[in-house]
Design an enzyme around this catalytic site. Structure first.
Site, PDB file in Angstrom:
ATOM      1  N   ASP A  91      26.659   1.951  14.424  1.00  0.00           N
ATOM      2  CA  ASP A  91      27.555   2.817  13.655  1.00  0.00           C
ATOM      3  C   ASP A  91      28.984   2.285  13.678  1.00  0.00           C
ATOM      4  O   ASP A  91      29.534   2.003  14.739  1.00  0.00           O
ATOM      5  CB  ASP A  91      27.521   4.229  14.245  1.00  0.00           C
ATOM      6  CG  ASP A  91      28.414   5.197  13.471  1.00  0.00           C
ATOM      7  OD1 ASP A  91      27.894   5.879  12.572  1.00  0.00           O
ATOM      8  OD2 ASP A  91      29.621   5.263  13.764  1.00  0.00           O
ATOM      9  N   TYR A  96      37.760   2.467  11.719  1.00  0.00           N
ATOM     10  CA  TYR A  96      37.663   1.839  13.035  1.00  0.00           C
ATOM     11  C   TYR A  96      38.280   0.443  13.034  1.00  0.00           C
ATOM     12  O   TYR A  96      38.559  -0.111  14.097  1.00  0.00           O
ATOM     13  CB  TYR A  96      36.203   1.714  13.486  1.00  0.00           C
ATOM     14  CG  TYR A  96      35.456   3.005  13.666  1.00  0.00           C
ATOM     15  CD1 TYR A  96      36.095   4.246  13.583  1.00  0.00           C
ATOM     16  CD2 TYR A  96      34.088   2.996  13.924  1.00  0.00           C
ATOM     17  CE1 TYR A  96      35.389   5.419  13.743  1.00  0.00           C
ATOM     18  CE2 TYR A  96      33.376   4.172  14.095  1.00  0.00           C
ATOM     19  CZ  TYR A  96      34.034   5.383  13.983  1.00  0.00           C
ATOM     20  OH  TYR A  96      33.323   6.550  14.147  1.00  0.00           O
ATOM     21  N   LYS A 121      31.417   4.197   6.969  1.00  0.00           N
ATOM     22  CA  LYS A 121      31.964   5.419   6.387  1.00  0.00           C
ATOM     23  C   LYS A 121      33.193   5.113   5.544  1.00  0.00           C
ATOM     24  O   LYS A 121      33.984   4.227   5.886  1.00  0.00           O
ATOM     25  CB  LYS A 121      32.356   6.404   7.501  1.00  0.00           C
ATOM     26  CG  LYS A 121      31.306   6.570   8.585  1.00  0.00           C
ATOM     27  CD  LYS A 121      31.811   7.441   9.718  1.00  0.00           C
ATOM     28  CE  LYS A 121      30.890   7.382  10.913  1.00  0.00           C
ATOM     29  NZ  LYS A 121      31.013   6.123  11.666  1.00  0.00           N
ATOM     30  N   HIS A 154      33.685  10.156   5.499  1.00  0.00           N
ATOM     31  CA  HIS A 154      34.097  10.336   6.888  1.00  0.00           C
ATOM     32  C   HIS A 154      34.647  11.736   7.174  1.00  0.00           C
ATOM     33  O   HIS A 154      34.375  12.309   8.232  1.00  0.00           O
ATOM     34  CB  HIS A 154      35.147   9.289   7.257  1.00  0.00           C
ATOM     35  CG  HIS A 154      35.188   8.964   8.711  1.00  0.00           C
ATOM     36  ND1 HIS A 154      35.453   7.710   9.187  1.00  0.00           N
ATOM     37  CD2 HIS A 154      34.989   9.730   9.814  1.00  0.00           C
ATOM     38  CE1 HIS A 154      35.418   7.720  10.513  1.00  0.00           C
ATOM     39  NE2 HIS A 154      35.144   8.937  10.919  1.00  0.00           N
TER      40      HIS A 154
END
Length: 315
Positions: A91, A96, A121, A154
């Site tokens: 994931d 990120y 996402k 997200h």
């Protein structure tokens, strides 16, 4: 923040292994001193992970590897190691800022792409039809992949319906095998379901021993949408790895607080994506399929619910 998370990984989470306990590839845990946690040295490598079937027929591993805060060479190494010990669900997310490292880790692992389930996402700044299409292409390029197994909105902010329309088209084109959302409350998800053409397959939300989200779980099960828990250990907040209730339950099965937590999620039908930078912990987290929590165990954990987020800064 990253420094604090690494501290949780190295210290707060684990003071439980006995001297000489074996881990994958013959590595050894060192003695870390006495604690309230009760652990097991019985940690096999390449533990098979069960799967759930999403509402579109796609199989998804029930236990995956989260990559928040894992970037650069460390992120690449951690992803490769996670795959090497048996993880197949990986994931990540645009926000990120590590999709390139995740992709490098996948390539470094040498595994066949078809054996993985990769999630990313679309972030709030990229919401809307055109921006989502562009963000998806960027994510694929950074990951070095031809398709994603799961793509999520997200957060329920911005032009959600525009993003969903773009994701529906990408799904129909075969560039995404399943589409879903993250951090949606039931009323927000219901609105999307009423306006969209394709049913969301997954809702990834905060869930752990201190925030059970029973209403969301009930709604998702009723609508055949898979619940997935981010931060299933609450990132060690509220001293989860030292919690007496989890420790006493774990003692019965010779398991750690972390393993009890993941097993509790599994028995509730929830997919989890724990994050760690330590290979030994990666392997430990996979070792949850050889015991079963009793009804009384589940009842005791129910009492831990604080019914509030442990991440107010993320709201």
């Amino acid at each position: 923040m990253k420094r604090e998370m690494d501290k949780f990984d190295r210290i707060n989470r684990r003071q439980f292994m006995q001297t000489g306990a074996k881990v994958a590839a013959g590595a050894l845990f060192a003695t870390l001193g006495a604690s309230k946690l009760f652990g097991s040295a019985k940690i096999p490598a390449l533990t098979p992970v069960n799967s759930v079937v999403l509402n579109n027929g796609l199989k998804m591993p029930v236990l995956g590897f989260g990559t928040l805060y894992l970037g650069g060479s460390e992120g690449e190494k951690c992803v490769a190691e996670a795959i090497s010990v048996g993880y197949r669900l990986i994931d990540t997310a645009t926000i990120y800022n590590n999709e390139d490292a995740v992709g490098a880790g996948i390539r470094r692992s040498g595994i066949d792409r078809e054996k993985l389930f990769v999630t990313s996402k679309v972030w709030v700044d990229d919401s809307g039809y055109e921006k989502t299409k562009k963000a998806f292409d960027t994510s694929l390029n950074k990951l070095g992949l031809d398709y994603l197994d799961l793509y999520l909105i997200h957060r329920p902010r911005g032009d959600v319906k525009g993003s969903w329309k773009a994701m529906e088209e990408l799904y129909k084109e075969g560039k995404i095998r399943a589409i879903g959302v993250s951090n949606f409350e039931p009323h927000q998800l219901r609105d999307l379901m009423e306006s969209g053409e394709i049913m969301p397959t997954v809702n990834q939300i905060e869930a752990h021993a201190f925030f059970h989200q029973p209403e969301s779980l009930e709604f998702l099960k009723k609508n055949n949408i898979q619940m997935e828990a981010w931060s299933p250990f609450a990132q060690g907040r509220n001293e989860l790895f030292y919690n007496d209730v989890l420790a006493e339950i774990g003692k019965k099965y010779n398991k750690t607080n972390a393993q009890v937590s993941l097993r509790w999620h599994y028995q509730r039908g929830i997919v989890t994506i724990p994050r760690t930078s330590q290979k030994a912990h990666m392997v430990e987290n996979l070792n949850i399929f050889d015991f079963e929590l009793s009804d009384e165990d589940m009842r005791l954990i129910t009492k831990l619910d604080l019914n509030t987020t442990q991440f107010p800064e993320w709201d």
